[in-house]
Design a protein around this motif. Structure first.
Motif, PDB file in Angstrom:
ATOM      1  N   SER A  79     -22.491 -34.019  56.157  1.00  0.00           N
ATOM      2  CA  SER A  79     -22.531 -32.857  56.670  1.00  0.00           C
ATOM      3  C   SER A  79     -21.518 -32.081  56.743  1.00  0.00           C
ATOM      4  O   SER A  79     -21.207 -30.761  56.420  1.00  0.00           O
ATOM      5  N   LEU A  80     -20.473 -32.779  57.190  1.00  0.00           N
ATOM      6  CA  LEU A  80     -19.094 -32.067  57.547  1.00  0.00           C
ATOM      7  C   LEU A  80     -18.209 -31.757  56.486  1.00  0.00           C
ATOM      8  O   LEU A  80     -17.712 -30.679  56.111  1.00  0.00           O
ATOM      9  N   PRO A 107     -18.646 -32.956  52.363  1.00  0.00           N
ATOM     10  CA  PRO A 107     -19.064 -33.731  51.352  1.00  0.00           C
ATOM     11  C   PRO A 107     -18.037 -34.400  50.409  1.00  0.00           C
ATOM     12  O   PRO A 107     -18.278 -35.136  49.654  1.00  0.00           O
ATOM     13  N   LEU A 143     -23.881 -39.607  57.645  1.00  0.00           N
ATOM     14  CA  LEU A 143     -24.473 -38.442  57.738  1.00  0.00           C
ATOM     15  C   LEU A 143     -23.640 -37.529  58.027  1.00  0.00           C
ATOM     16  O   LEU A 143     -23.663 -36.310  57.584  1.00  0.00           O
ATOM     17  N   ALA A 144     -22.642 -37.785  58.944  1.00  0.00           N
ATOM     18  CA  ALA A 144     -21.608 -36.773  59.384  1.00  0.00           C
ATOM     19  C   ALA A 144     -20.811 -36.281  58.394  1.00  0.00           C
ATOM     20  O   ALA A 144     -20.536 -35.094  58.125  1.00  0.00           O
ATOM     21  N   ARG A 165     -20.189 -25.329  65.660  1.00  0.00           N
ATOM     22  CA  ARG A 165     -20.865 -26.580  65.035  1.00  0.00           C
ATOM     23  C   ARG A 165     -20.914 -27.736  66.172  1.00  0.00           C
ATOM     24  O   ARG A 165     -21.858 -28.325  66.108  1.00  0.00           O
ATOM     25  N   ARG A 188     -24.277 -29.325  67.643  1.00  0.00           N
ATOM     26  CA  ARG A 188     -24.467 -30.751  67.846  1.00  0.00           C
ATOM     27  C   ARG A 188     -24.850 -31.166  69.186  1.00  0.00           C
ATOM     28  O   ARG A 188     -25.695 -31.880  69.503  1.00  0.00           O
TER      29      ARG A 188
END
Length: 375
Positions: free
Chosen positions: A63-64, A66, A59-60, A78, A82
């Protein structure tokens, strides 16, 4: 991605079962009823954490970065965002745990009950520095929250470093297709290098288990699986996944570790699920929706189940003479009450937007609660 939610729900249930099988007098009393189950949960249940680490890395990356390059305009903001999302439910759960521990301490003579906290211990927990500074944990499993934050910050730094270097050298404005290709693959290469170093070296050094470097091999597998799934050609995807399998097999050949084997299997299954589009909601059966909901609040369940376990152990231990079945029913009730408490924590705290006002309020609540019970 309902399948990921379901995987998190199952993994969290196993982790809670791991703690239920180890802490307090109830599991000792109920052990005779299902010794194999209790032994497995006690010895192997902790491996479910690897599922969370792989999914977190997956997922990181989504999100960061792709497409391999950083897609975050303000990296520091960011990271702070988090931190806020992680610590709001974490601080609320820690406050509950500090208060419950103070109540049950006279009634439950067990090492599992945390001692009265010091001011420095409370501040260190709020800043996610308790393990690095050598403080005793106020609740079980809180090490994971600190490691998750470290891993996210490290991943962002790795994928952002090539862009930062390019800008500092004045190369942001051109370079052609070759430069763009290098900019896309440089972050992936950095993640591969650090993941390999973690699997082969850092993860074999127990002295590093308070740092992200110890766990980045597992986290990096999740990131690399996501990027492999972006391949449009089957041959490219197959080659990338085969490389991941070889890296994992090589790490296990150097030093067999059940946690790395679990992470590797999780990563390969996730790669297949992504390629076959099983992560899409259209492939999710309606009958499994409760498991999906459990996964969505798995973080809250992970945080809040320990004070519920303390309270139930104290209640059952002081209920008078009883047999193993009472302890077993107590453990089942503990799990059910933990899920109910997690639903409240999720609704009231985790599901709400993170804000600095909320962070400061919950941090203050933890400090005040800790100071009150310590005097």
């Amino acid at each position: 991605m309902p399948l990921l939610d379901a995987a998190k729900g199952i993994a969290c249930a196993v982790i809670v079962g791991h703690h239920l099988s180890r802490y307090g007098p109830m599991p000792a009393g109920a052990y005779a009823l299902a010794p194999d189950l209790f032994a497995w949960l006690s010895d192997q249940g902790r491996l479910a954490v690897q599922v969370f680490l792989v999914i977190a890395g997956f997922l990181a990356a989504a999100s960061l970065a792709p497409d391999g390059t950083l897609r975050v305009d303000r990296p520091v903001a960011r990271i702070l965002q988090r931190y806020g999302r992680l610590v709001m439910p974490y601080l609320a759960a820690l406050t509950v745990c500090v208060l419950v521990a103070a109540v049950v301490r006279p009634w439950l003579d067990e090492e599992v009950v945390p001692a009265s906290p010091t001011f420095g211990q409370l501040v260190a927990h709020g800043l996610l520095l308790q393990d690095l500074l050598g403080y005793e944990s106020l609740s079980t499993g809180v090490w994971y929250v600190a490691i998750d934050f470290q891993l996210f910050a490290l991943a962002l730094a790795l994928v952002g470093l090539p862009t930062l270097l390019q800008r500092s050298s004045g190369g942001a404005g051109g370079g052609g297709a070759g430069a763009r290709l290098r900019a896309r693959w440089a972050p992936v290469a950095l993640v591969i290098v650090l993941a390999v170093a973690s699997l082969a070296l850092f993860n074999r050094n127990a002295g590093l288990d308070d740092t992200a470097f110890y766990f980045f091999g597992t986290y990096g597998l999740g990131m690399l699986v996501f990027w492999a799934g972006r391949a449009t050609r089957f041959s490219t995807w197959q080659g990338a996944v085969s490389l991941l399998a070889l890296v994992g097999a090589g790490a296990l050949a150097i030093d067999w570790r059940s946690r790395i084997a679990t992470a590797l299997v999780t990563a390969l299954l996730l790669a297949i699920a992504q390629r076959r589009q099983w992560l899409s909601p259209t492939h999710w059966p309606a009958a499994a929706v409760p498991l999906q909901r459990l996964g969505r609040m798995s973080y809250s369940l992970f945080l809040i189940h320990f004070p519920v376990l303390l309270a139930m152990n104290a209640a059952v231990a002081n209920a008078g003479p009883h047999g193993a079945w009472v302890d077993a029913v107590g453990l089942v009730a503990t799990f059910g009450l933990s899920v109910a408490a997690a639903a409240l924590l999720y609704r009231w705290v985790e599901a709400r937007p993170a804000s600095w006002r909320g962070v400061f309020t919950l941090f203050a609540a933890l400090l005040v609660s800790g100071l009150v019970v310590s005097h």
